[in-house]
Design a protein around this motif. Structure first.
Motif, PDB file in Angstrom:
ATOM      1  N   PRO A  18       2.975 -22.345 -30.807  1.00 25.06           N
ATOM      2  CA  PRO A  18       3.565 -23.358 -29.923  1.00 25.06           C
ATOM      3  C   PRO A  18       2.712 -24.640 -29.948  1.00 25.06           C
ATOM      4  O   PRO A  18       1.503 -24.575 -30.185  1.00 25.06           O
ATOM      5  N   PRO A  19       3.339 -25.794 -29.728  1.00 27.20           N
ATOM      6  CA  PRO A  19       2.602 -27.062 -29.827  1.00 27.20           C
ATOM      7  C   PRO A  19       1.354 -27.143 -28.951  1.00 27.20           C
ATOM      8  O   PRO A  19       0.329 -27.655 -29.387  1.00 27.20           O
ATOM      9  N   ASP A  20       1.409 -26.639 -27.720  1.00 26.47           N
ATOM     10  CA  ASP A  20       0.223 -26.734 -26.865  1.00 26.47           C
ATOM     11  C   ASP A  20      -0.901 -25.829 -27.371  1.00 26.47           C
ATOM     12  O   ASP A  20      -2.074 -26.185 -27.306  1.00 26.47           O
ATOM     13  N   PHE A  21      -0.557 -24.679 -27.920  1.00 29.64           N
ATOM     14  CA  PHE A  21      -1.571 -23.787 -28.473  1.00 29.64           C
ATOM     15  C   PHE A  21      -2.125 -24.363 -29.768  1.00 29.64           C
ATOM     16  O   PHE A  21      -3.305 -24.193 -30.080  1.00 29.64           O
ATOM     17  N   LEU A  22      -1.283 -25.068 -30.516  1.00 27.91           N
ATOM     18  CA  LEU A  22      -1.718 -25.716 -31.750  1.00 27.91           C
ATOM     19  C   LEU A  22      -2.816 -26.740 -31.444  1.00 27.91           C
ATOM     20  O   LEU A  22      -3.813 -26.826 -32.164  1.00 27.91           O
ATOM     21  N   ASP A  23      -2.655 -27.494 -30.374  1.00 32.53           N
ATOM     22  CA  ASP A  23      -3.680 -28.468 -29.989  1.00 32.53           C
ATOM     23  C   ASP A  23      -4.978 -27.759 -29.607  1.00 32.53           C
ATOM     24  O   ASP A  23      -6.073 -28.260 -29.860  1.00 32.53           O
ATOM     25  N   TRP A  24      -4.864 -26.593 -28.994  1.00 29.02           N
ATOM     26  CA  TRP A  24      -6.048 -25.817 -28.644  1.00 29.02           C
ATOM     27  C   TRP A  24      -6.748 -25.319 -29.911  1.00 29.02           C
ATOM     28  O   TRP A  24      -7.969 -25.369 -30.028  1.00 29.02           O
ATOM     29  N   LEU A  25      -5.974 -24.849 -30.895  1.00 31.66           N
ATOM     30  CA  LEU A  25      -6.548 -24.426 -32.174  1.00 31.66           C
ATOM     31  C   LEU A  25      -7.243 -25.597 -32.864  1.00 31.66           C
ATOM     32  O   LEU A  25      -8.279 -25.419 -33.506  1.00 31.66           O
ATOM     33  N   ALA A  26      -6.672 -26.774 -32.740  1.00 30.51           N
ATOM     34  CA  ALA A  26      -7.285 -27.962 -33.335  1.00 30.51           C
ATOM     35  C   ALA A  26      -8.680 -28.193 -32.766  1.00 30.51           C
ATOM     36  O   ALA A  26      -9.591 -28.590 -33.488  1.00 30.51           O
ATOM     37  N   GLY A  27      -8.852 -27.928 -31.495  1.00 35.60           N
ATOM     38  CA  GLY A  27     -10.170 -28.051 -30.890  1.00 35.60           C
ATOM     39  C   GLY A  27     -11.161 -27.056 -31.466  1.00 35.60           C
ATOM     40  O   GLY A  27     -12.350 -27.350 -31.583  1.00 35.60           O
ATOM     41  N   TRP A  28     -10.691 -25.884 -31.849  1.00 35.00           N
ATOM     42  CA  TRP A  28     -11.563 -24.870 -32.439  1.00 35.00           C
ATOM     43  C   TRP A  28     -12.142 -25.327 -33.769  1.00 35.00           C
ATOM     44  O   TRP A  28     -13.264 -24.998 -34.107  1.00 35.00           O
ATOM     45  N   VAL A  29     -11.342 -26.057 -34.553  1.00 31.11           N
ATOM     46  CA  VAL A  29     -11.787 -26.487 -35.884  1.00 31.11           C
ATOM     47  C   VAL A  29     -12.132 -27.967 -35.929  1.00 31.11           C
ATOM     48  O   VAL A  29     -12.299 -28.541 -36.999  1.00 31.11           O
ATOM     49  N   ALA A  30     -12.248 -28.590 -34.757  1.00 31.57           N
ATOM     50  CA  ALA A  30     -12.617 -30.004 -34.634  1.00 31.57           C
ATOM     51  C   ALA A  30     -11.691 -30.909 -35.433  1.00 31.57           C
ATOM     52  O   ALA A  30     -12.123 -31.838 -36.098  1.00 31.57           O
ATOM     53  N   ALA A  31     -10.400 -30.627 -35.372  1.00 34.40           N
ATOM     54  CA  ALA A  31      -9.409 -31.470 -36.037  1.00 34.40           C
ATOM     55  C   ALA A  31      -8.957 -32.552 -35.065  1.00 34.40           C
ATOM     56  O   ALA A  31      -8.612 -32.254 -33.923  1.00 34.40           O
ATOM     57  N   PRO A  32      -8.946 -33.798 -35.510  1.00 33.63           N
ATOM     58  CA  PRO A  32      -8.518 -34.888 -34.617  1.00 33.63           C
ATOM     59  C   PRO A  32      -7.007 -34.918 -34.474  1.00 33.63           C
ATOM     60  O   PRO A  32      -6.305 -35.515 -35.276  1.00 33.63           O
ATOM     61  N   VAL A  33      -6.492 -34.258 -33.464  1.00 34.42           N
ATOM     62  CA  VAL A  33      -5.045 -34.149 -33.295  1.00 34.42           C
ATOM     63  C   VAL A  33      -4.583 -35.059 -32.169  1.00 34.42           C
ATOM     64  O   VAL A  33      -5.103 -35.015 -31.060  1.00 34.42           O
ATOM     65  N   ASP A  34      -3.600 -35.878 -32.475  1.00 36.11           N
ATOM     66  CA  ASP A  34      -2.986 -36.767 -31.499  1.00 36.11           C
ATOM     67  C   ASP A  34      -1.695 -36.099 -31.023  1.00 36.11           C
ATOM     68  O   ASP A  34      -0.793 -35.867 -31.826  1.00 36.11           O
ATOM     69  N   PRO A  35      -1.557 -35.780 -29.728  1.00 35.49           N
ATOM     70  CA  PRO A  35      -0.360 -35.071 -29.250  1.00 35.49           C
ATOM     71  C   PRO A  35       0.949 -35.843 -29.457  1.00 35.49           C
ATOM     72  O   PRO A  35       2.019 -35.255 -29.409  1.00 35.49           O
ATOM     73  N   ASP A  36       0.871 -37.142 -29.719  1.00 34.11           N
ATOM     74  CA  ASP A  36       2.077 -37.936 -29.925  1.00 34.11           C
ATOM     75  C   ASP A  36       2.613 -37.825 -31.347  1.00 34.11           C
ATOM     76  O   ASP A  36       3.727 -38.262 -31.619  1.00 34.11           O
TER      77      ASP A  36
END
Length: 174
Positions: free
Chosen positions: A59-77
């Motif tokens: 899910p998109p919100d969990f994807l953003d959380w995974l991005a934090g695990w791998v230090a990926a710069p994810v913009d929710p927009d």
């Protein structure tokens, strides 16, 4: 993140698992039904936990959380597909960080555009810890981005990918 879902039915109702003397007890059944409503999202999540770690299904919100695990710069927009690619390639981007290949990869993943990166191939050093390298030997990188891209995004990616001591020349070609 995940939260309660009103009316969600628990796959394992607590009230049905109580001893026989509590099966007819109205208070015990109502009390455990309240717990079922709170625990149902957790139990259903655990039943499908592997799908949360699959980048195509998360899910998109969990994807953003995974991005934090791998230090990926994810913009929710940004679209979910772009965010999934950023998370998918984050480890490789970190592995090549500071190199011409890493700069090209970071820009290609973030923008989807064709990118050319050339550097002068020089390496400099100083004999003293605070000494600066000679001015004529400053490492240089030239980045050419082809396509209609957001210039501000390109600059943000370059700020994190290019070492601070390297002179940068950026060309954006439509």
């Amino acid at each position: 993140m995940r939260g309660s879902v009103p009316g969600l039915v628990s796959p394992h109702p607590i009230g049905q698992q109580l001893p026989a003397m509590f099966l007819e007890d109205d208070f015990a059944q109502r009390f455990t039904a309240g717990l079922d409503e709170v625990l149902a999202p957790i139990l259903l999540t655990l039943d499908s936990l592997d799908t949360y770690f699959d980048l195509e299904l998360a899910p998109p919100d969990f994807l953003d959380w995974l991005a934090g695990w791998v230090a990926a710069p994810v913009d929710p927009d940004r679209p979910p597909g772009v965010r999934r690619d950023l998370v998918r390639h984050a480890v490789e981007v970190h592995r090549w960080r500071g190199t011409a290949r890493g700069i090209e990869l970071a820009l290609r993943v973030a923008t989807g555009a064709r990118v050319e990166v050339t550097d002068n191939g020089e390496v400099t050093c100083s004999v003293t810890p605070t000494g600066a390298p000679p001015p004529d030997e400053t490492p240089q990188v030239r980045v050419r981005v082809h396509g209609d891209v957001d210039a501000a995004l390109v600059r943000r990616v370059l700020a994190s990918a290019v070492p601070a001591h390297v002179r940068l020349t950026l060309e954006i070609e439509p």
